[in-house]
Design an enzyme around this catalytic site. Structure first.
Site, mmCIF file in Angstrom:
data_model
loop_
_atom_site.group_PDB
_atom_site.id
_atom_site.type_symbol
_atom_site.label_atom_id
_atom_site.label_comp_id
_atom_site.label_asym_id
_atom_site.label_seq_id
_atom_site.Cartn_x
_atom_site.Cartn_y
_atom_site.Cartn_z
ATOM 1 N N SER A 290 10.454 65.157 48.669
ATOM 2 C CA SER A 290 12.188 65.530 49.312
ATOM 3 C C SER A 290 13.295 64.665 49.695
ATOM 4 C CB SER A 290 10.871 65.321 51.057
ATOM 5 O OG SER A 290 11.271 64.083 51.460
ATOM 6 N N ASP A 291 13.941 65.785 49.769
ATOM 7 C CA ASP A 291 15.302 64.792 50.406
ATOM 8 C C ASP A 291 14.753 63.460 51.489
ATOM 9 O OD1 ASP A 291 18.225 64.026 50.133
ATOM 10 O OD2 ASP A 291 18.348 66.141 49.151
ATOM 11 N N TRP A 292 16.001 63.431 51.936
ATOM 12 C CA TRP A 292 15.678 61.480 53.216
ATOM 13 C C TRP A 292 15.578 62.526 54.067
ATOM 14 C CZ3 TRP A 292 17.319 56.388 51.816
ATOM 15 C CH2 TRP A 292 16.287 55.597 53.784
ATOM 16 N N GLY A 293 14.588 62.029 54.763
ATOM 17 C CA GLY A 293 13.930 62.727 56.182
ATOM 18 C C GLY A 293 13.714 64.435 55.966
#
Length: 758
Positions: A290-293
Site C-alpha cells: 500500500s502507499d503510506w496509510g
C-alpha cells in the site's frame, strides 16, 4: 562440411537456449519449493506479520524510548513485521535485522525500503527532466548507481519508478514521473527497473524496484493530489495501464497502489485492478504494498467504517502489505477467524512477500545489505560524472532567436541574474533521498568554473523566490511583494553584453502535496524579467523547475529559452556545458507546455471529437480567447544545428496480421555543427470500434549527424503495434487505414498511410 558446421552451430545454439530456459525454470521451482516450505511452518500471526511494514521512526541503534516504538520493537522480535522503511545506514539495518534474526521463531529476514527516486547520495535530474533526455541507457545507468549507493547504505528496496501518466501541470507529482505519454513512460519504466534490479535480484549491488502508483494517480481531478479520478475503462486500459503492464513483464519486484479512487472505488481496495488484472491476467508474481496509510484512508473515503473493514477490503482486493497503516496487524487474524478473509488469500499474499525475499538473497544472508565494505568500493567522482552527463542530455532548448546560443567569443561581459542563479539547493529537487542540502553546483558556479577567464561575470540576485522556511513538509511561501533587489539587478544587466536569468520554481514547489492553480513563473520573478528586458534584450532565460510552466510572455519576447529543470548534483556544470556550446542540446519535452493554465490538462495524443478544430468558426473544439495547441508541444526541442526530414516512405501500402512494414525517412544535418536528433514515430488508427487519438508515439531513435551528413532512419511497424483495448474489451488490432508520422516533435511531422487487412 560447411552445412554440417552450420547445422552443428544451430543445434548447439538450441541446446544452449534450452539449457538456459531449463536453468531459469529450475531456479523458479526452487524458489517456490522454498517459499512453500517456509509457509508451512508459519502460524497465522506470523503470516500476518509478513504483511506489515513499519516506519523506522526511532534510533534502532539505541533504546526504543517511546511506548509505541517499544511495542514495534517487541513485534520485530516476535517475527510480526515483514518490512521497514526509512531505516538508513548499514548499522541501523543490521540492528533491525538482528532483532528479528536473534529473537523470532522462524527468523524470516526483513526488507528495507526507501524513496530513492532520482538518486541516493548522488542526485540525478528529477524523473520528468531525465525523461527529456529520451536516453534509456542513461536512465538505466542512473538507476543502477542509485541502487548501488542505496545497497551500500542498507536499503534493498526502492519505491520507484513512478510510472503514472500525467497530463496536468498543476499536479505536483508530475515531476516524479515521465510525462504525458504511455509509450514513453513504459520504455522509461523498463529501463529504470532493469537499472535498479539488474539481471539478478540477489546481486548485493541491486535492489528491488516498485512500480507505482497502481493506478490512475496522475489523473486526479483539477490536478489536486490524492483527488478523485474520473476515467472510463477505455482510458484506463489504453492510457494508464500500459506502463504498468510493461513493468510487470519486466519482472518488477513490487507494485504500490494509489491514494485515489477510480470511479468510486479506492485503488487500495480495487479488486479488479489488483487481483484480476495484475495478478491473474498479467500473471505477475511479486507483491503489492500500500502507499503510506492508504488502507485506513479508505475510512476517510467513506468506503470503510473502521480499520477492520478497511483491512478486509484491502486484503480481499489483493493489497498484500500494509505500509504504516496499522490495519493488517490489528485486524487480519480476527478477520480470518471470523471467515471475513480466507486463509488462501493470506497465504497468497505471504508467498508473494517471501518470494521477493528469496529472490533478494535475504534467506541466504539476512545481512547481505549491511555490508560496510561496499560503501568503500563506490567512486562518487565517477557517479558525479554520470550525473553531469545525463543532466546535460536532459536540457531542452526551447528558443534560440538570432543564434544567441551558444555564447559567442565576442561576449565579454555576462550578467547572471535571478533568485535561482546561485541557489545550490533547488537543483537537487524534491524527493532527494540522502542528497545533501545545498550540495548542487549552482548555475553561477557552473558558468564561473567553465567559461573563458577573459569573460567578466557579474551577479545580482534581483529578488528572493520565497520567504521564510521551506522543507519537504512545508512548501515555500512565495515572495509576491519584495522588489528591493530589482535596481541592483537592473544596473548589473544594463552594463552586460549578455544576461543569463535563472528563474523558475523552488525545490519544494513540486512533489507530493504540491499542486498549484498557477503554473507560471511564481511571485515577482515575471516582473523582474520584464524590468531586465527593458534595459537589455540579449537575455538567455534558464528555467529551473519540476513541472511544465506557462511562459507565454517569455516565449514572445525573450530571444533564448533553456529548459534546465531541476538537474541534480551537477546542475550548474551541465547547464554551462550547454550554454557554452561544449554540448549541443538534444533533449525533447516529455510534456506539453501550455499557453495558459486554463488549457490543463493538456496533451498531444488527444481525440478529434465530432467537431474538430476549425479556426474559421467560433464553435470549434477550442477556446475563444486562446489557441488550443501547446506553446511547446510534446517531443519538442531545438539544437544548435538544424535537421531536415525528407519524404516518408513505406515499404508497402498494405499489411496483413503476420506481416510488418518499414517506415523510412532521410534525416539530414543542414547546420554547421554536429548534433543529435530524436526522430519520433507516431501512428493514427483512422476508424476503429472506439474513438482513437489523433496520433500516438510508437517509436523513437537518437541519430547523431555531422554537418551535412544524412542518414536513413527506419522504423518497423508490426501488427502488435496497432493493437489497442477495443470495444470487445480485448487488446487487438482492427483492419482499416492507418496514418504514419515521423518527425522531430509531435507537431512537425511527415505523413504516409497504409491499410491493415485481416
Amino acid at each position: 562440411m560447411k552445412k554440417l558446421n552450420l547445422l552443428g552451430f544451430f543445434l548447439l545454439g538450441c541446446f544452449m537456449v534450452n539449457a538456459q530456459d531449463s536453468t531459469i525454470q529450475s531456479s523458479v521451482r526452487n524458489v517456490e519449493i522454498k517459499v512453500d516450505s517456509v509457509l508451512a511452518l508459519m502460524t497465522l500471526e506470523e503470516k500476518v506479520g509478513q504483511l506489515v511494514q513499519y516506519n523506522g521512526s526511532w534510533d534502532l541503534t539505541g533504546p526504543a524510548s517511546q511506548m509505541n516504538n517499544k511495542q514495534k520493537e517487541e513485534n520485530l522480535k516476535a517475527g510480526k513485521v515483514g518490512a521497514m522503511l526509512n531505516v538508513l545506514s548499514v548499522e541501523a539495518t543490521r540492528e533491525a535485522q538482528k532483532l528479528v534474526m536473534e529473537n523470532s521463531r522462524l527468523k524470516i529476514p526483513l526488507m528495507f525500503g526507501y524513496d530513492v527516486i532520482h538518486g541516493y547520495t548522488t542526485i540525478f535530474p528529477v524523473p520528468l527532466a531525465e525523461t527529456a533526455s529520451w536516453d534509456l541507457e542513461a536512465m538505466k545507468r542512473t538507476a543502477a548507481i542509485a541502487a548501488l549507493e542505496s545497497a551500500a547504505n542498507g536499503v534493498n528496496w526502492t519505491f520507484s519508478p513512478m510510472i503514472d501518466v500525467s497530463r496536468d501541470a498543476r499536479w505536483g507529482r508530475i515531476m516524479e514521473g515521465s510525462g504525458e505519454d504511455p509509450f514513453l513512460t513504459a520504455k522509461v519504466a523498463v529501463a529504470k527497473i532493469k537499472g535498479y534490479q539488474s539481471d539478478d535480484l540477489s546481486n548485493p549491488k541491486s535492489i528491488a524496484a516498485t512500480a507505482k502508483h497502481f493506478a490512475g494517480y496522475g489523473f486526479g481531478e483539477a490536478g489536486r493530489d490524492y483527488n478523485t479520478v474520473h476515467i472510463g475503462e477505455n482510458e484506463l486500459h489504453n492510457t494508464i495501464l500500459p506502463p504498468f503492464k510493461a513493468a510487470a513483464e519486466a519482472g518488477v519486484a513490487t507494485f504500490m497502489n494509489a491514494f485515489n479512487d477510480i470511479d468510486g472505488t479506492p485503488a487500495t481496495g480495487h479488486k479488479i485492478l489488483q487481483r484480476d488484472v495484475l495478478k491473474r491476467d498479467w500473471n505477475w508474481d511479486g507483491f503489492i504494498v500500500s502507499d503510506w496509510g492508504s488502507i485506513p484512508e479508505m475510512i476517510a473515503h467513506g468506503f470503510a467504517k473502521d480499520k477492520m473493514q478497511a483491512a478486509q477490503i484491502a486484503l480481499n482486493a489483493g493489497s498484500d502489505m500494509d505500509m504504516e497503516g496499522g490495519a493488517y496487524e490489528s485486524s487480519l487474524v480476527e478477520l480470518v477467524e471470523n471467515d471475513k478473509v480466507t486463509l488462501d488469500y493470506i497465504d497468497d499474499a505471504v508467498k508473494r512477500v517471501l518470494r521477493v525475499k528469496f529472490k533478494l538473497g535475504l534467506f541466504d544472508d539476512p545481512y547481505l545489505y549491511s555490508n560496510v565494505e561496499l560503501l568503500e568500493e563506490i567512486s562518487f567522482e565517477e557517479h558525479k560524472n554520470v550525473a553531469r552527463d545525463v543532466a546535460k542530455k536532459s536540457i531542452v532548448l526551447l528558443k534560440n532567436e538570432n543564434e544567441l546560443l551558444p555564447i559567442k567569443e565576442s561576449v565579454k561581459k555576462i550578467a547572471v541574474i535571478g533568485p535561482l542563479a546561485d541557489d545550490k539547493d533547488t537543483p537537487i529537487g524534491n524527493w532527494r533521498a540522502q542528497g545533501e542540502a545545498n550540495s548542487a553546483v549552482s548555475l553561477l558556479e557552473g558558468i564561473q568554473a567553465n567559461i573563458n577567464e577573459n569573460v567578466a561575470i557579474s551577479y545580482a540576485k534581483g529578488a528572493d523566490l520565497g520567504m521564510g522556511e521551506r522543507s519537504f513538509l512545508m512548501p515555500l511561501k512565495i515572495n509576491e511583494t519584495d522588489t528591493s533587489g530589482f535596481q541592483e539587478a537592473i544596473n548589473t544587466a544594463s552594463e552586460a553584453d549578455l544576461v543569463i536569468m535563472a528563474l523558475g520554481e523552488d525545490a519544494f514547489q513540486t512533489g507530493e502535496g504540491r499542486s498549484q492553480v498557477n503554473v507560471g513563473i511564481a511571485g515577482v520573478q515575471q516582473e523582474l524579467l520584464e524590468e531586465i528586458y527593458k534595459v537589455n534584450k540579449n537575455i538567455v532565460l534558464v528555467l529551473i523547475n519540476g513541472r511544465p510552466l506557462e511562459i507565454t510572455w517569455a516565449s514572445e519576447n525573450i530571444p533564448a529559452i533553456v529548459e534546465a529543470w531541476q538537474l541534480g548534483s551537477e546542475s550548474g556544470n551541465a547547464i554551462a556545458d550547454v550554454l557554452l556550446g561544449n554540448y549541443n542540446p538534444s533533449g525533447k519535452l516529455p510534456v506539453s507546455f501550455p499557453r495558459a493554465v486554463g488549457q490543463e490538462p493538456l496533451y498531444y495524443n488527444q481525440k478529434s471529437t465530432g467537431r474538430p478544430s476549425n479556426p474559421e468558426h467560433v464553435t470549434y473544439s477550442g477556446y475563444t480567447d486562446e489557441k488550443k495547441d501547446a506553446l511547446y508541444p510534446f517531443g519538442f526541442g531545438l539544437s544548435y544545428t538544424t535537421f531536415e526530414y525528407g519524404n516518408l516512405e513505406l515499404s508497402s501500402e498494405e499489411m496483413n496480421n503476420d506481416q510488418s512494414i518499414q517506415a523510412s525517412i532521410t534525416l539530414k544535418n543542414t547546420g554547421d555543427v554536429e548534433g543529435k536528433e530524436i526522430a519520433q514515430l507516431y501512428l493514427r488508427d483512422l476508424v476503429a470500434s472506439t474513438t482513437r487519438p489523433v496520433k500516438e508515439l510508437k517509436g523513437f531513435e537518437a541519430v547523431s549527424l555531422a554537418p551535412g551528413e544524412s542518414k536513413t532512419v527506419t522504423f518497423e511497424i508490426d501488427e502488435e503495434m496497432l493493437q489497442f483495448y477495443n470495444a470487445n474489451r480485448k487488446w487487438e488490432s482492427e483492419e482499416g487505414e492507418f496514418e504514419v508520422f515521423i518527425g522531430g516533435n509531435s507537431n512537425d511531422l511527415k505523413k504516409a498511410s497504409f491499410t491493415l487487412k485481416k
